[in-house]
Design an enzyme around this catalytic site. Sequence first.
Site, short mmCIF file in Angstrom:
data_model
loop_
_atom_site.label_atom_id
_atom_site.label_comp_id
_atom_site.label_asym_id
_atom_site.label_seq_id
_atom_site.Cartn_x
_atom_site.Cartn_y
_atom_site.Cartn_z
N CYS A 187 8.68 4.80 -25.71
CA CYS A 187 9.95 5.58 -26.05
C CYS A 187 11.14 4.90 -26.39
CB CYS A 187 9.99 6.61 -25.02
SG CYS A 187 11.42 7.85 -25.09
N HIS A 188 11.90 5.46 -27.16
CA HIS A 188 13.13 4.76 -27.70
C HIS A 188 14.18 4.87 -26.70
CE1 HIS A 188 12.87 3.84 -31.93
NE2 HIS A 188 12.00 4.78 -31.82
N HIS A 192 12.31 10.51 -20.20
CA HIS A 192 13.65 11.27 -20.35
C HIS A 192 14.41 11.47 -19.20
CE1 HIS A 192 11.64 13.04 -24.27
NE2 HIS A 192 11.95 11.57 -24.48
#
Length: 432
Positions: free
Chosen positions: A170-171, A200
């Site tokens: 994930c970025h 997240h």
Amino acid sequence: MARIVFIGAGDVDLMRRVVSDLFLASPLRGRLEIVLHDPDPGRLATAEALARTLDAEAGARAVISACADRRRALDGAAFVVSHVDLGGFEATLRDFEIPHRYGLRQTIGDTIGIGGIFRGLRTIPYFVDLGREMAGLCPEAWLLSCSDPMAMTGWAVLEATGFERFAGVCHAVCDTHAYLADLVGRELDEVSFLTAGLNHQSFVLRFEAAGRSLYPELDAVLAADAELGRHVRMEMYRRFGYFPTQSSEHAAEYVPWFMRHTAETARLGVPMEEHLRRLGQSMHVYEETRRALSAGRPLLVRWQHQEPAAAAILAVLTGQEKEVYVNVRNRGLIGNLPDGCCVEVPATANATGIRPRPVGELPIQLVALNRTFLNVVELTVRAVLDGDRRHVYHAAMLDPNTAATLPLPDIEAMCDELIKAHGDLLPEAIRA
């Protein structure tokens, strides 16, 4: 020759960035086989045309093919890069429109929250099937998932399939590191970071230069710019003491204090139903890509920072060691989160593979937030793996934003309406 398979290659924006990074690596020239899979024939054809254009621009001399049969595509893979959105725009629209009628507000809705729960119900079975196929067809391959909800799909694959080489990428972490370095006026390579938690909902545990914490410098920047502090992630940082990795519009949905309060979302600039706008933008990007291909315009992407999936692949194939952040099974990597859940931690990638590194225990206030997040994740995973519709209700009832907004009868009625609306996109046992 390394066989790299793209599942969901019709997401041409992600595929373009990852493939560009791979094709620009001179040590891999002539050593890559790119296999593209997507269930949509039109999108698959566009992805193949794009990959061939990128190959020609970079002079990568890759072997490129498009494959409508997923099992045939996977056979012999070294890496599988997946990005899927089961049900597409229409399913996501339902995830927003139905809760909206009940007075439940969302921004992104792809991780936890009602949108994340129902995305998980649609997506977990797909990834479990994919993991089982990879266990049989390419057991030594790495499944590099770029799909949300990552904490749910990772947990389900690792528990249900026996396939261990799942790594969600994930970025959020690398973007946050770059953002923090920029805020304090440092070059990224000057700064040392340690970040961990859940996808997240991770936190920057160490933010240092020359052995000295840069958090006091960040505090000074925030004190000098009141407008900069008017964001959810800054509010979370001030209250909990560590900077969160996720953007404000994401982070607002994972806790009970923002979304139901109109004054707070206005003060902190939280956009409502932001994901629908982004999906519209993604559809626009796809059409722009098709037009660029028809016009013969250059499409190779040259980024300063590599895509996380590409960085991991390049480190393994070239042997040039790199730190990457991955979402993997917790086996003591974070000591005060449950074993078996899917945690986000740093890993060392090199010719020996991708090796996650233990980070110890999180500060108690951070692990408390993560546990609240994991309640929703675990119950959604259990709903699918156990075929138990009751856990859909339980996940929604324990979701922080939903619980802060709606009474229990409305939560159950909303879930029933969403289950009916999604129909065959959900597992049969959930629909029963």
